[in-house]
Design an enzyme around this catalytic site. Structure first.
Site, short mmCIF file in Angstrom:
data_model
loop_
_atom_site.label_atom_id
_atom_site.label_comp_id
_atom_site.label_asym_id
_atom_site.label_seq_id
_atom_site.Cartn_x
_atom_site.Cartn_y
_atom_site.Cartn_z
N GLY A 93 -6.70 -80.51 -21.16
CA GLY A 93 -5.82 -80.75 -22.30
C GLY A 93 -5.51 -82.20 -22.54
O GLY A 93 -6.38 -83.08 -22.47
N ILE A 131 4.45 -77.00 -17.46
CA ILE A 131 4.21 -75.57 -17.65
C ILE A 131 5.23 -75.02 -18.64
O ILE A 131 6.25 -75.65 -18.90
CB ILE A 131 4.30 -74.78 -16.33
N GLN A 165 14.15 -75.85 -29.02
CA GLN A 165 13.30 -74.80 -29.58
C GLN A 165 13.74 -73.45 -29.04
O GLN A 165 13.86 -73.28 -27.82
CB GLN A 165 11.83 -75.03 -29.22
N TYR A 225 12.31 -75.19 -21.04
CA TYR A 225 11.36 -76.26 -21.37
C TYR A 225 12.06 -77.40 -22.11
O TYR A 225 11.87 -78.58 -21.79
CB TYR A 225 10.24 -75.67 -22.22
#
Length: 241
Positions: free
Chosen positions: A13, A85, A141, A147
């Site tokens: 990535g 992650i 979010q 996260y």
């Protein structure tokens, strides 16, 4: 002798793009990875970049891994904390384990990786640390309380450590990517991607991993020596943080 750069999550990535860009810029690169041996082997075969396996959530493993990298390649001058992650869940369904895993990797991982290289950078009067945060650490979010908290913490860590490193020749900066066209993002249902995600991005497209990588190369360079404690928002205009 070229400077050594260590990239966590550096074989896939965004991390893979960063590793390749740093190598192209003349650095000797080590790419850390956590678990995908096949992907790491393929990455090394393709690029010639050495890969090293350990979990950034484990302090002792980080210290041992960093020691091995420095024994084989030389002192680390550039550290890119990219490993991360997700364990997404609406908060009322989120488990303590989902919270802990994300915090341990995405936030505590920065401490675990940076702490073992910090004194060496101070002694040499030079260091470049680049922390990969996220647009969701800036704006939050739904479904990502874990996260978003970790990625916001990455920015606070960056700003605090930048003040400690400044007089020792160490810069500490963050990059907060938006939606980047990695394998993971492109695996999202095409309808969701085209109707819900891309319309939120003013430039009208996903970012490319190489665009993040170029920003890392700049922040790692001598030319960026007056930039520290900053966060570059690379999100196509989705959020101004």
């Amino acid at each position: 002798m070229s400077k050594v750069a260590l990239v966590t999550g550096g074989s896939r990535g965004i991390g893979a793009a960063i590793s390749k860009a740093l190598k192209d810029a003349g650095y000797t690169v080590a790419a850390n990875y956590a678990g995908n041996d096949d992907a790491a082997a393929a990455f090394t075969e393709e690029t010639g970049i050495k890969t090293y396996k350990w979990s950034v959530a484990d302090y002792d493993a980080c210290a041992e891994g960093i020691k091995k990298v420095e024994e084989e390649l030389g002192p680390i001058a550039v550290l890119v904390n990219n490993a991360g992650i997700t364990r997404d869940s609406m908060f009322h369904k989120m488990t303590a384990q989902q919270w802990k895993e994300v915090i341990d990797t995405n936030l505590t991982g920065l401490f675990n990786m940076t702490h073992p290289v910090w004194n060496g950078m101070r002694d040499r009067k030079f260091g470049r640390i680049v922390n990969i945060s996220s647009v969701n650490g800036q704006k939050g979010q739904a479904g990502q309380a874990n996260y978003s908290a970790a990625k916001a913490g990455d920015i606070g860590f960056t700003r605090a450590l930048a003040q400690e490193g400044a007089r020792a020749g160490i810069t500490v900066n963050a990059i907060a990517p938006g939606y980047i066209g990695t394998e993971m993002v492109r695996a999202i249902d095409e309808k969701v991607l085209n109707e819900r995600i891309i319309p939120q991005i003013p430039v009208g497209r996903l970012g490319e991993p190489e665009e993040i990588a170029r920003a890392v190369v700049f922040l790692a360079s001598d030319e960026a020596g007056f930039i520290t404690g900053s966060t570059i928002s690379a999100n196509g205009g989705q959020f101004f943080g």
